[in-house]
Design an enzyme around this catalytic site. Structure first.
Site, PDB file in Angstrom:
ATOM      1  N   HIS A 217       0.816  -1.209   0.000  1.00  0.00           N
ATOM      2  CA  HIS A 217       0.000   0.000   0.000  1.00  0.00           C
ATOM      3  C   HIS A 217       0.854   1.265   0.000  1.00  0.00           C
ATOM      4  O   HIS A 217       0.326   2.352  -0.219  1.00  0.00           O
ATOM      5  CB  HIS A 217      -0.958  -0.017   1.186  1.00  0.00           C
ATOM      6  CG  HIS A 217      -2.130  -0.928   0.978  1.00  0.00           C
ATOM      7  ND1 HIS A 217      -3.444  -0.507   1.091  1.00  0.00           N
ATOM      8  CD2 HIS A 217      -2.203  -2.231   0.623  1.00  0.00           C
ATOM      9  CE1 HIS A 217      -4.258  -1.510   0.829  1.00  0.00           C
ATOM     10  NE2 HIS A 217      -3.529  -2.570   0.551  1.00  0.00           N
ATOM     11  N   SER A 221       0.084  -1.238  -6.272  1.00  0.00           N
ATOM     12  CA  SER A 221       0.123  -2.518  -6.967  1.00  0.00           C
ATOM     13  C   SER A 221       0.725  -2.365  -8.357  1.00  0.00           C
ATOM     14  O   SER A 221       0.544  -1.335  -9.015  1.00  0.00           O
ATOM     15  CB  SER A 221      -1.283  -3.099  -7.099  1.00  0.00           C
ATOM     16  OG  SER A 221      -1.830  -3.381  -5.830  1.00  0.00           O
ATOM     17  N   LYS A 245     -14.632  -8.603  -7.620  1.00  0.00           N
ATOM     18  CA  LYS A 245     -13.849  -9.521  -8.434  1.00  0.00           C
ATOM     19  C   LYS A 245     -13.180 -10.580  -7.567  1.00  0.00           C
ATOM     20  O   LYS A 245     -13.151 -11.773  -7.917  1.00  0.00           O
ATOM     21  CB  LYS A 245     -12.800  -8.749  -9.226  1.00  0.00           C
ATOM     22  CG  LYS A 245     -12.159  -9.538 -10.355  1.00  0.00           C
ATOM     23  CD  LYS A 245     -11.396  -8.626 -11.291  1.00  0.00           C
ATOM     24  CE  LYS A 245     -10.914  -9.385 -12.511  1.00  0.00           C
ATOM     25  NZ  LYS A 245     -10.294  -8.496 -13.503  1.00  0.00           N
ATOM     26  N   ASP A 246     -12.637 -10.169  -6.415  1.00  0.00           N
ATOM     27  CA  ASP A 246     -12.036 -11.132  -5.496  1.00  0.00           C
ATOM     28  C   ASP A 246     -13.078 -12.110  -4.973  1.00  0.00           C
ATOM     29  O   ASP A 246     -12.772 -13.292  -4.756  1.00  0.00           O
ATOM     30  CB  ASP A 246     -11.376 -10.406  -4.322  1.00  0.00           C
ATOM     31  CG  ASP A 246     -10.031  -9.792  -4.699  1.00  0.00           C
ATOM     32  OD1 ASP A 246      -9.498 -10.144  -5.764  1.00  0.00           O
ATOM     33  OD2 ASP A 246      -9.520  -8.964  -3.922  1.00  0.00           O
ATOM     34  N   GLU A 289       6.199 -34.041   0.906  1.00  0.00           N
ATOM     35  CA  GLU A 289       4.948 -33.631   0.288  1.00  0.00           C
ATOM     36  C   GLU A 289       5.231 -33.056  -1.100  1.00  0.00           C
ATOM     37  O   GLU A 289       6.328 -32.566  -1.385  1.00  0.00           O
ATOM     38  CB  GLU A 289       4.244 -32.583   1.153  1.00  0.00           C
ATOM     39  CG  GLU A 289       3.579 -33.157   2.401  1.00  0.00           C
ATOM     40  CD  GLU A 289       2.255 -33.820   2.088  1.00  0.00           C
ATOM     41  OE1 GLU A 289       2.274 -34.873   1.399  1.00  0.00           O
ATOM     42  OE2 GLU A 289       1.214 -33.321   2.537  1.00  0.00           O
TER      43      GLU A 289
END
Length: 423
Positions: A217, A221, A245-246, A289
């Protein structure tokens, strides 16, 4: 209003009363409401939010599992079986937690891939990228310790093999192994150490995630074009555009998660881990894993033990210096055709390492892993630095709004760059 109180603009009296004394709602409105974000995000930018959702799921399920788990070598395996059979919805908690680790790594691997493709590690976001790599390292440590807790065959022998790697370091190696074990073999003190750290590290991850978001922030972005916003026409408020959208991405993600949990809960696990740990019986093929397999393949590709350990750690360490290895002034590989080809080849090499890490360390598998390892490091240490000097990128758009408003297609010859210019 009394002197010293923050002036709150919220209409709800309760929210206004709280916010005037502790302006958390104002901060949330600034950082997640009106925060200006590039208007051209694609769905790859959903994966940061998905990682946060997954972290919350892992912490919540982990707390409830810890209430019923016994970190003792003679009771750990049985306590996990009791969770599965006798605790109300214990099977669901355990399957969500176990598969949540796999989903977490899938999301984070895609998040890292997106950052590399679109150049999100470049200035001024170097510290943002480094904090992301720290989160990745903490995730790996947490996942490794969590895999040991069921105390099955693969848990025990995986812990034995991986912790023994530190013995390759001269002088201090044996002391590090003894410290990790709490003794002279993987035993009860080891299990207690791993349980304590596995419970603690997710909260450390939360702290680093907070720093990661704070850095985001401050710098703002990145976006698919890799260019900075030139003005208000290039940005939109985070809410409601990207919260909506998220939300779509989160719903789809939870649907995939649910399919894995309810229809294939053991698909990504190892059947040997349903056998109680036995120090006297070594499994025929010890593998970690799946999300560790690329680095495990690099480890086994080097014939020297110390060299393999250094290469394995170097495969992650090189990510820390990636912002300084890539000297190109252009961020997004959409405008770097040669770098794009090299990056897709790197993606294939990473997938090959993932596949080879699950195969026996013999014959053709070792050769393939070595070739993929060579390209993995050559991409960072040779190809990117050279392309930064030699490659001629394609022309960049004048602003984010230009390709957005014309639908993302190429400009015809002689056409204006924006509707305003046409007018």
């Amino acid at each position: 209003m009394s002197i010293g109180l923050h002036k709150s603009d919220f209409k709800n009296p309760v929210v206004r009363w709280i916010d005037s004394r502790m302006p958390i709602f104002t901060m949330m409105q600034k950082e997640y409401g009106t925060f200006p974000t590039p208007r051209n995000f694609n769905y790859f930018w959903n994966f940061g939010a998905l990682a946060m959702v997954n972290l919350v799921i892992m912490i919540a399920t982990g707390i409830f599992l810890a209430m019923n788990y016994t970190p003792h070598t003679s009771m750990a395996f049985d306590s996990v079986e009791r969770i599965m059979r006798d605790v109300n919805y214990g099977w669901l908690l355990r399957y969500v937690h176990a598969n949540g680790a796999s989903m977490f790594f899938i999301v984070v691997y895609i998040h890292i891939w997106r950052g590399m493709f679109y150049g999100s590690y470049k200035a001024p976001r170097e510290l943002l990228w480094i904090l992301g790599v720290v989160i990745f390292l903490l995730m790996m440590a947490t996942a490794f310790m969590g895999y040991v807790l069921p105390w099955g065959q693969m848990s025990f022998w995986g812990a034995t093999v991986i912790t023994n790697l530190f013995s390759a370091f001269p002088v201090v190696g044996e002391h590090i192994v003894t410290l990790l074990w709490g003794g002279f073999s993987v035993d009860n003190p080891t299990l207690n150490r791993f349980f304590s750290l596995h419970y603690l590290l997710p909260f450390v991850i939360v702290g680093v995630v907070f720093l990661h978001i704070a850095a985001l922030h401050i710098t703002g972005s990145n976006n698919p074009l890799g260019i900075d916003p030139k003005g208000p026409q290039d940005t939109i408020p985070f809410h409601p555009y990207y919260t909506a959208k998220d939300s779509v991405g989160i719903v789809v993600y939870l649907m995939v998660f649910a399919v894995l949990v309810f229809f294939a809960p053991n698909y990504l696990g190892h059947p040997d881990n349903y056998i109680p740990a036995n120090p006297l019986v070594t499994p025929a093929h010890i593998v970690p894993e799946w999300y560790f397999l690329p680095f495990y393949a690099i480890l086994r590709a080097v014939p020297d033990k110390l060299g393999g350990v250094l290469m394995m750690f170097g495969a992650i360490a090189v990510l820390f210096v990636l912002p300084w290895l890539d000297g190109s002034p252009v961020r997004s590989m959409r405008f770097r055709p040669l770098a794009r080809i090299a990056f897709f080849l790197w993606t294939i090499a990473f997938g090959v390492l993932l596949w080879a890490g699950g195969k026996p360390a013999e014959g053709t598998y070792v050769l393939i892993a070595r070739l993929a390892t060579v390209y993995y490091f050559a991409y960072f240490l040779v190809i990117l630095p050279l392309l930064g000097r030699l490659e001629r990128p394609l022309p960049l758009p004048e602003s984010i709004a230009t390709p957005v408003l014309r639908g993302g297609g190429p400009l015809p010859a002689g056409a204006a760059n924006s509707p305003m210019e046409k007018a």
